[in-house]
Design an enzyme around this catalytic site. Structure first.
Site, PDB file in Angstrom:
ATOM      1  N   GLU A 161      -2.870  52.077 -34.533  1.00  0.00           N
ATOM      2  CA  GLU A 161      -2.332  53.388 -34.149  1.00  0.00           C
ATOM      3  C   GLU A 161      -0.831  53.308 -33.889  1.00  0.00           C
ATOM      4  O   GLU A 161      -0.081  54.213 -34.247  1.00  0.00           O
ATOM      5  CB  GLU A 161      -3.094  53.904 -32.913  1.00  0.00           C
ATOM      6  CG  GLU A 161      -4.538  54.245 -33.270  1.00  0.00           C
ATOM      7  CD  GLU A 161      -5.405  54.537 -32.054  1.00  0.00           C
ATOM      8  OE1 GLU A 161      -5.393  53.716 -31.108  1.00  0.00           O
ATOM      9  OE2 GLU A 161      -6.084  55.578 -32.046  1.00  0.00           O
TER      10      GLU A 161
ATOM     11  N   GLU B 168     -12.812  50.067 -32.366  1.00  0.00           N
ATOM     12  CA  GLU B 168     -13.254  50.558 -31.049  1.00  0.00           C
ATOM     13  C   GLU B 168     -14.755  50.802 -30.981  1.00  0.00           C
ATOM     14  O   GLU B 168     -15.384  50.624 -29.933  1.00  0.00           O
ATOM     15  CB  GLU B 168     -12.533  51.877 -30.701  1.00  0.00           C
ATOM     16  CG  GLU B 168     -11.049  51.732 -30.417  1.00  0.00           C
ATOM     17  CD  GLU B 168     -10.157  51.873 -31.641  1.00  0.00           C
ATOM     18  OE1 GLU B 168     -10.670  51.764 -32.782  1.00  0.00           O
ATOM     19  OE2 GLU B 168      -8.944  52.068 -31.464  1.00  0.00           O
TER      20      GLU B 168
ATOM     21  N   ALA C 297      -5.454  48.049 -27.681  1.00  0.00           N
ATOM     22  CA  ALA C 297      -5.264  48.237 -26.250  1.00  0.00           C
ATOM     23  C   ALA C 297      -5.914  47.066 -25.525  1.00  0.00           C
ATOM     24  O   ALA C 297      -6.822  46.416 -26.051  1.00  0.00           O
ATOM     25  CB  ALA C 297      -5.886  49.559 -25.822  1.00  0.00           C
TER      26      ALA C 297
ATOM     27  N   GLY D  20      -5.489  50.237 -31.046  1.00  0.00           N
ATOM     28  CA  GLY D  20      -4.168  50.750 -30.674  1.00  0.00           C
ATOM     29  C   GLY D  20      -3.042  50.097 -31.456  1.00  0.00           C
ATOM     30  O   GLY D  20      -1.967  50.683 -31.614  1.00  0.00           O
TER      31      GLY D  20
END
Ligand code: HXC
Length: 259
Positions: free
Chosen positions: A113, A133, A68, A110
């Protein structure tokens, strides 16, 4: 002609399409607008009967997606984070057409993911998977803890999320996180080959298989078996079932119509 939005490039090569995240200067970091655009494009392909399988990849040879967008998230409020891109992630989760992620370079946070939202993963030798993260004071938020635990088991999921340890392509293969590893730079071609394999199968059966395998994540075995049995029986309402079995018995190649 490839169709280009701000961040996503779609190349149709019926019966497959290649969707490329095109933000290589930021290692394809996933900002909210990008994820929404990705969901829009995947949904449009999902509605298109001519497209039977989708390859998802990242532009450049350094990253599938490095996570992200940290710059966008750094000053976000909890409400912005709760609403920001999750609707788009849910839309991606519900795509019925099989998706093959072609991962070269980093698939982090992300990005990993997103790769795990796909149905198969082809990795280049230089691929690296991880959930870093924890290094920036947060945790996975788009399914990392859940899908890693289900795919790799508790202990490997814990190590990846708690230590930010990166997993190489070969380890990911050994651990069952990817389907195959190919020499550097050949991941998109290999994913396209695999997509063509899927795309030539009976289309309704393909969609039901995706639905049934994904249901295994969400249902107890008994319910999953009952669900599979109903989908299996329903396929006997398709012309493709008649054609597939007729062709087998006649020693011919079947021609599937997707009905
Ligand atoms: C925003 C990013 C980014 C990210 C890289 N960039 N990752 N920008 N968000 N996640 C930008 C850099 O700021 C830089 O921009 C350019 O991309 C190139 O990156 P470099 O760091 O210079 O490259 P390199 O030294 O090769 O290092 C590569 C890297 C590193 C190891 C992948 O970039 C990195 O650690 N990135 C962050 C990875 C991460 O923490 N991901 C998880 C995010 S949280 P400039 O302008 O300086 O050139 C997350 C939560 C998901 O994903 C929740 C779901 C909703």
């Amino acid at each position: 002609m490839p169709e280009q939005q701000q961040y996503i490039v779609v190349e149709r090569d019926e019966p497959i399409a290649v969707v490329t995240i095109n933000r290589p200067d930021k290692l394809n970091a996933l900002n909210w607008g990008l994820v929404a655009e990705l969901a829009d494009q995947l949904e449009a392909l999902d509605r298109d009967d001519a497209i039977r399988c989708i390859v998802l990849t990242g532009a450049g040879n350094k990253a599938f997606a490095a996570g992200a967008d940290i710059a966008e998230m750094s000053n976000a409020t909890p409400v912005q984070m709760a609403t920001g891109s999750f609707q788009s992630w849910d839309r991606i989760r519900r795509i019925a057409t099989p998706i093959i992620a072609a991962v070269g370079g980093y698939a982090l946070g992300g990005g990993n993911e997103l790769a795990m939202h796909a149905d198969m993963i082809v990795a280049s030798e230089n691929a690296q998977f991880g959930q870093p993260e924890i290094l920036i004071g947060v945790m996975p938020g788009a399914g990392g803890t859940q899908r890693l635990a289900r795919t790799l088991g508790k202990f490997r999921a814990m190590e990846i999320c708690l230590t930010a340890r990166r997993v190489s392509a070969q380890e990911a293969l050994d651990w069952g996180l990817v389907n195959r590893v190919v020499p550097e730079g050949q991941h998109v071609e290999e994913a396209k080959r695999l997509a063509q394999e899927v795309a030539k199968q009976a289309p309704v059966a393909v969609r039901f298989i995706k639905e049934a395998v994904l249901a295994a994540y969400e249902t107890p075995l008994q319910d999953g078996l009952a669900y599979e049995k109903r989908l299996f029986a329903l396929l006997f309402a398709t012309e493709d079932q008649k054609e597939g079995m007729r062709a087998f018995l006649a020693k011919e190649k079947p021609t599937f119509q997707g009905r």
